[in-house]
Design a protein around this motif. Sequence first.
Motif, mmCIF file in Angstrom:
data_model
loop_
_atom_site.group_PDB
_atom_site.id
_atom_site.type_symbol
_atom_site.label_atom_id
_atom_site.label_comp_id
_atom_site.label_asym_id
_atom_site.label_seq_id
_atom_site.Cartn_x
_atom_site.Cartn_y
_atom_site.Cartn_z
ATOM 1 N N THR A 227 17.349 -2.825 24.891
ATOM 2 C CA THR A 227 17.638 -1.959 23.746
ATOM 3 C C THR A 227 18.833 -2.488 22.962
ATOM 4 O OG1 THR A 227 16.817 -0.076 25.035
ATOM 5 C CG2 THR A 227 18.024 0.420 23.021
ATOM 6 N N ILE A 228 19.848 -2.947 23.669
ATOM 7 C CA ILE A 228 20.996 -3.561 23.001
ATOM 8 C C ILE A 228 20.552 -4.780 22.204
ATOM 9 C CG2 ILE A 228 23.167 -4.790 23.392
ATOM 10 C CD1 ILE A 228 23.612 -2.958 25.827
ATOM 11 N N PHE A 229 19.697 -5.603 22.813
ATOM 12 C CA PHE A 229 19.207 -6.806 22.132
ATOM 13 C C PHE A 229 18.470 -6.432 20.842
ATOM 14 C CE2 PHE A 229 16.223 -10.322 21.457
ATOM 15 C CZ PHE A 229 17.089 -11.406 21.501
ATOM 16 N N TYR A 230 17.642 -5.404 20.910
ATOM 17 C CA TYR A 230 16.920 -4.934 19.723
ATOM 18 C C TYR A 230 17.891 -4.576 18.598
ATOM 19 C CZ TYR A 230 14.792 -1.318 16.777
ATOM 20 O OH TYR A 230 14.390 -0.564 15.712
ATOM 21 N N LEU A 231 18.967 -3.883 18.928
ATOM 22 C CA LEU A 231 19.909 -3.434 17.909
ATOM 23 C C LEU A 231 20.758 -4.570 17.341
ATOM 24 C CD1 LEU A 231 21.096 -0.060 19.481
ATOM 25 C CD2 LEU A 231 19.681 -0.369 17.430
ATOM 26 N N CYS A 232 20.717 -5.720 17.979
ATOM 27 C CA CYS A 232 21.511 -6.864 17.514
ATOM 28 C C CYS A 232 20.661 -7.917 16.803
ATOM 29 C CB CYS A 232 22.237 -7.516 18.686
ATOM 30 S SG CYS A 232 23.499 -6.457 19.449
ATOM 31 N N THR A 233 19.378 -7.632 16.602
ATOM 32 C CA THR A 233 18.483 -8.627 16.029
ATOM 33 C C THR A 233 17.806 -8.088 14.775
ATOM 34 O OG1 THR A 233 16.704 -7.877 17.500
ATOM 35 C CG2 THR A 233 18.042 -9.736 18.252
ATOM 36 N N GLN A 234 17.066 -8.967 14.105
ATOM 37 C CA GLN A 234 16.418 -8.639 12.847
ATOM 38 C C GLN A 234 15.396 -7.511 12.987
ATOM 39 O OE1 GLN A 234 17.408 -9.840 10.036
ATOM 40 N NE2 GLN A 234 15.838 -8.924 8.706
ATOM 41 N N ALA A 235 14.886 -7.297 14.182
ATOM 42 C CA ALA A 235 13.900 -6.235 14.393
ATOM 43 C C ALA A 235 14.446 -4.863 14.027
ATOM 44 C CB ALA A 235 13.439 -6.237 15.847
ATOM 45 N N SER A 236 15.769 -4.698 14.052
ATOM 46 C CA SER A 236 16.391 -3.411 13.727
ATOM 47 C C SER A 236 17.220 -3.496 12.442
ATOM 48 C CB SER A 236 17.287 -2.948 14.877
ATOM 49 O OG SER A 236 18.337 -3.888 15.095
ATOM 50 N N SER A 237 16.806 -4.338 11.520
ATOM 51 C CA SER A 237 17.615 -4.649 10.339
ATOM 52 C C SER A 237 17.908 -3.453 9.444
ATOM 53 C CB SER A 237 16.936 -5.752 9.521
ATOM 54 O OG SER A 237 15.637 -5.342 9.114
ATOM 55 N N TYR A 238 17.125 -2.371 9.549
ATOM 56 C CA TYR A 238 17.373 -1.189 8.714
ATOM 57 C C TYR A 238 17.797 0.006 9.559
ATOM 58 C CZ TYR A 238 16.926 1.560 4.409
ATOM 59 O OH TYR A 238 17.185 2.329 3.290
ATOM 60 N N VAL A 239 18.326 -0.280 10.747
ATOM 61 C CA VAL A 239 18.797 0.769 11.644
ATOM 62 C C VAL A 239 20.319 0.704 11.722
ATOM 63 C CG1 VAL A 239 18.731 1.711 13.990
ATOM 64 C CG2 VAL A 239 16.694 0.619 13.025
ATOM 65 N N THR A 240 20.979 1.779 11.293
ATOM 66 C CA THR A 240 22.434 1.875 11.445
ATOM 67 C C THR A 240 22.827 3.338 11.529
ATOM 68 O OG1 THR A 240 24.553 0.982 10.654
ATOM 69 C CG2 THR A 240 23.075 1.926 8.983
ATOM 70 N N GLY A 241 23.913 3.603 12.246
ATOM 71 C CA GLY A 241 24.364 4.967 12.430
ATOM 72 C C GLY A 241 23.562 5.743 13.453
ATOM 73 N N HIS A 245 18.845 7.140 22.808
ATOM 74 C CA HIS A 245 18.899 7.632 24.183
ATOM 75 C C HIS A 245 18.062 6.712 25.078
ATOM 76 C CE1 HIS A 245 20.736 11.363 22.831
ATOM 77 N NE2 HIS A 245 19.841 11.399 21.848
ATOM 78 N N VAL A 246 18.689 6.166 26.106
ATOM 79 C CA VAL A 246 17.989 5.312 27.076
ATOM 80 C C VAL A 246 18.118 6.009 28.424
ATOM 81 C CG1 VAL A 246 17.729 2.963 27.952
ATOM 82 C CG2 VAL A 246 18.772 3.326 25.717
ATOM 83 N N ASN A 247 17.281 7.033 28.620
ATOM 84 C CA ASN A 247 17.491 7.897 29.788
ATOM 85 C C ASN A 247 16.206 8.479 30.357
ATOM 86 O OD1 ASN A 247 16.801 10.077 28.083
ATOM 87 N ND2 ASN A 247 18.929 10.396 27.514
ATOM 88 N N GLY A 248 15.049 7.903 30.015
ATOM 89 C CA GLY A 248 13.791 8.397 30.553
ATOM 90 C C GLY A 248 13.432 9.786 30.113
ATOM 91 N N GLY A 249 14.037 10.256 29.005
ATOM 92 C CA GLY A 249 13.766 11.597 28.496
ATOM 93 C C GLY A 249 14.675 12.669 29.071
ATOM 94 N N GLN A 250 15.701 12.272 29.799
ATOM 95 C CA GLN A 250 16.588 13.231 30.442
ATOM 96 C C GLN A 250 17.283 14.132 29.414
ATOM 97 O OE1 GLN A 250 19.561 11.368 32.853
ATOM 98 N NE2 GLN A 250 20.268 13.261 33.782
ATOM 99 N N HIS A 251 17.530 13.617 28.229
ATOM 100 C CA HIS A 251 18.256 14.407 27.220
ATOM 101 C C HIS A 251 17.456 15.581 26.684
ATOM 102 C CE1 HIS A 251 15.768 11.758 24.766
ATOM 103 N NE2 HIS A 251 16.035 12.504 23.709
#
Length: 252
Positions: A227-241, A245-251
């Motif tokens: 998930t961290i890798f996704y947020l640091c690459t072009q795949a998430s280029s329009y994702v900010t702010g 949640h990486v918790n199996g739905g616990q939230h």
Amino acid sequence: MTSTTPTPDRRTIVLTGASRGIGHATVKRFSAAGWRVITCSRHPFSDRCPWPMGPEDHIQVDLSDPENLGNAVAEMRQRLEADGGRLDALVNNAGISPKDEGGKRLDSIATPMHQWRTVFQVNFFAPILLARGLFHELKRAGGSVVNVTSIAGARVHPFAGSAYSTSKAALAALTREMAADFGPHGIRVNAIAPGEIDTSILSPGTEKMIDDIPLRRLGQPAEVADTIFYLCTQASSYVTGAEIHVNGGQHV
């Protein structure tokens, strides 16, 4: 320290809290993808760690010491000159959660004030000081900042102490502020909020929480690293702010 050959096209990440758990998995994920990984930890580099240039690109830093942190930022900037003064990603993963003498959580009544200050210095102030200190390198690369928060930032947790939980809630709010402030400069800022991740530092009794997790299992450090890798690459280029949640739905 062995010098590095300038390679301006190489992507580079600075990662705090790299010596174990989520941090260690993140090192392996980015290194496997060909990134240069500059690791930061209060521990010295271990020869058991498998990534290329590990000894040369490790910085031993005490994030609880503002002066030591300032010196580390200066060293990071100097090392980034080998990549044309660019930084593609800053991942603020380091965090501390002190316990009482018996290993139990410290609540808002029992936590000594000096521990509140130390926790907030490491978990909250260090991320913004690093991002500000490396601002020009991040801007030059159109880079990404990822702050590692926690499920404990949104609810009272049976093991995470009050200082830890409130510092992570503050870090989530800071992520939104940074996204608004850094965005016009081409820098994306997001957060991930892990839940119960299967690492060597799990608190006793965590396995009893599995029934409260919709996926009925603990998370793996590699899943958080992906998930961290996704947020640091072009795949998430329009994702900010965002806070993912990486918790199996616990939230829920």
